[in-house]
Design an enzyme around this catalytic site. Sequence first.
Site, mmCIF file in Angstrom:
data_model
loop_
_atom_site.group_PDB
_atom_site.id
_atom_site.type_symbol
_atom_site.label_atom_id
_atom_site.label_comp_id
_atom_site.label_asym_id
_atom_site.label_seq_id
_atom_site.Cartn_x
_atom_site.Cartn_y
_atom_site.Cartn_z
ATOM 1 N N LYS A 83 15.484 -2.736 3.380
ATOM 2 C CA LYS A 83 14.423 -2.527 2.378
ATOM 3 C C LYS A 83 14.673 -1.201 1.653
ATOM 4 C CE LYS A 83 9.495 -3.642 2.465
ATOM 5 N NZ LYS A 83 8.255 -3.624 3.266
ATOM 6 N N VAL A 126 0.836 -1.211 0.000
ATOM 7 C CA VAL A 126 0.000 0.000 0.000
ATOM 8 C C VAL A 126 0.868 1.257 0.000
ATOM 9 C CG1 VAL A 126 -1.681 1.333 1.329
ATOM 10 C CG2 VAL A 126 -1.952 -1.147 1.111
ATOM 11 N N ARG A 132 -0.363 -15.412 1.778
ATOM 12 C CA ARG A 132 -1.038 -15.252 3.076
ATOM 13 C C ARG A 132 -2.497 -15.733 3.000
ATOM 14 N NH1 ARG A 132 0.701 -9.114 4.387
ATOM 15 N NH2 ARG A 132 0.662 -9.052 2.115
ATOM 16 N N THR A 168 -1.553 -3.174 9.813
ATOM 17 C CA THR A 168 -2.508 -3.278 10.944
ATOM 18 C C THR A 168 -2.977 -4.733 10.996
ATOM 19 O OG1 THR A 168 -4.297 -2.625 9.446
ATOM 20 C CG2 THR A 168 -3.286 -0.880 10.767
ATOM 21 N N CYS A 193 -6.021 -9.128 3.439
ATOM 22 C CA CYS A 193 -7.031 -8.121 3.814
ATOM 23 C C CYS A 193 -8.346 -8.711 4.291
ATOM 24 C CB CYS A 193 -7.264 -7.179 2.642
ATOM 25 S SG CYS A 193 -5.815 -6.203 2.291
ATOM 26 N N LYS A 195 -4.217 -15.793 -4.980
ATOM 27 C CA LYS A 195 -4.933 -15.499 -6.229
ATOM 28 C C LYS A 195 -3.873 -15.251 -7.283
ATOM 29 C CE LYS A 195 -5.207 -10.526 -5.849
ATOM 30 N NZ LYS A 195 -6.021 -9.342 -6.110
ATOM 31 N N ASP A 202 10.842 3.992 5.669
ATOM 32 C CA ASP A 202 10.659 2.729 6.361
ATOM 33 C C ASP A 202 11.811 2.580 7.356
ATOM 34 O OD1 ASP A 202 8.947 -0.092 5.422
ATOM 35 O OD2 ASP A 202 10.492 -0.204 6.975
#
Length: 439
Positions: free
Chosen positions: A35, A11, A331, A86, A263, A324, A30
């Site tokens: 990274k 995101v 995940r 989150t 999500c 997918k 970050d």
Amino acid sequence: MKIAVIGTGYVGLVSGACFSHFGFEVVCVDQNAEKIKSLEKGVIPIYEPGLDHVILENRDKGRLTFSTDLKSSCENAVAIFIAVGTPTDEETGQADLTSVFEVGRQIAPLLKAYAVVVIKSTVPVGTAVRLRDVILQTNPHAQFDIASNPEFLREGSAVEDFLHPDRVVIGVNTKKAETVMRQLYMPLSDQAVPLVITSSASAEMIKYTANCYLAMRIGFVNQVSDLCEAVGADIAEVALGVGLDKRIGRHYFAPGPGIGGSCFPKDTLAMVGIAQDHRVSMSIIEEFIVANDKRREDVAHRVAAALGGDVRGKKIAIFGIAFKANTDDIRDSAAIIAIPSLQDMGCAISIYDPAAMENGKTLFKNIKWCDDLYEAAQDADVVVVLTEWKEFKDVDFAVLKSKVGVPLIVDFRNLYLPEIVTQAGFTYHSLGRAAKAAQ
Ligand code: UDX
């Protein structure tokens, strides 16, 4: 105008890159120095089609930079986007907001000149108010407003979804913050993308409601698919006949092995938690969660049934472990439950996935990892399709038939026309339509 984006997950990175594509000066921040170093070298840590192009183009134009230093990154920023994770708090089932509030405490002393602190992460209703308190408790003189700006990015199409959204949702409670947010999204509103300007509470609710509706929609079509099998109907024809009703729509209405990803599982649990906290029933979503968990557990049983129940020692070729297509993310994918279950039944597993193999290797043990789908199919007693990669859709059935031990396919994504598969000599099990024997 300068923007700071804190958090370089899919995101944060997609949002930062796309804002720089709009022409803003963007710093992606970050705390993970490794990274940041990779990103500065142009190595993109996530699999997101098209993201590398947007990042490299704008990095080379000097509009997009990466940093571990919060202070310099937030200096002169008109907006500071919080795009940190989150995750689900395993105890409460609610969203864990530790990182969000930690960032709030870290940026509070930096808010000397006015900036809008924008919550991009998916957070429960009421978080904007709590974050405001956290910042003011840390620095009572901080000059800022909070905005809620949830994202609707799908993994695998996140860049497209950011640059061509159906709408932009902005939760603000001052005109000043609204003006800044309208400026940031002018490149989209100038293209007639609707801006939904509302309160933070409504913006936070829009995000959860959208995700829970979409998850529930899939849960519903999955159960309709099972009933189609029982009554001899065809789910594709039913979904078409139902989806042509413009109140329902044809998109996003295909059965699968149960929803996964980072999500929906998290957001549906969080929504139920929010409802429980406010003593409001969200039983429909609670039932979705139960039904979806059961569906994911059923995958291994469906495979066993197709093998006639006796699976010990059987060789299973798994086509796809990503949750997918067009992502490397595993995940909560169907494979996470199905593969250990099949191994517990005594099956030998070979796997091929175009993008998720490295992630899979961190999780699954005693696997034959293959370089292509035909190697995975070698001597298999059954081929199991779990992810709707185009590569699997384009399989050469003649070659596949020459590789497998037994010509049997169990397809959890309805990739193929049954007639094509049976004419190629395979017995074909799929979702929401009758199993078909080889011709
Ligand atoms: C979702 C939301 O779509 C996005 O708006 C939000 O910002 C993040 O969560 P994502 O989790 O990336 O995006 O995946 P999505 O493409 O929505 O698929 C979610 C799950 O539903 C996947 O497991 C997918 O396989 C499944 N699915 C989706 C179906 O089983 N059938 C469908 O027709 C569509």
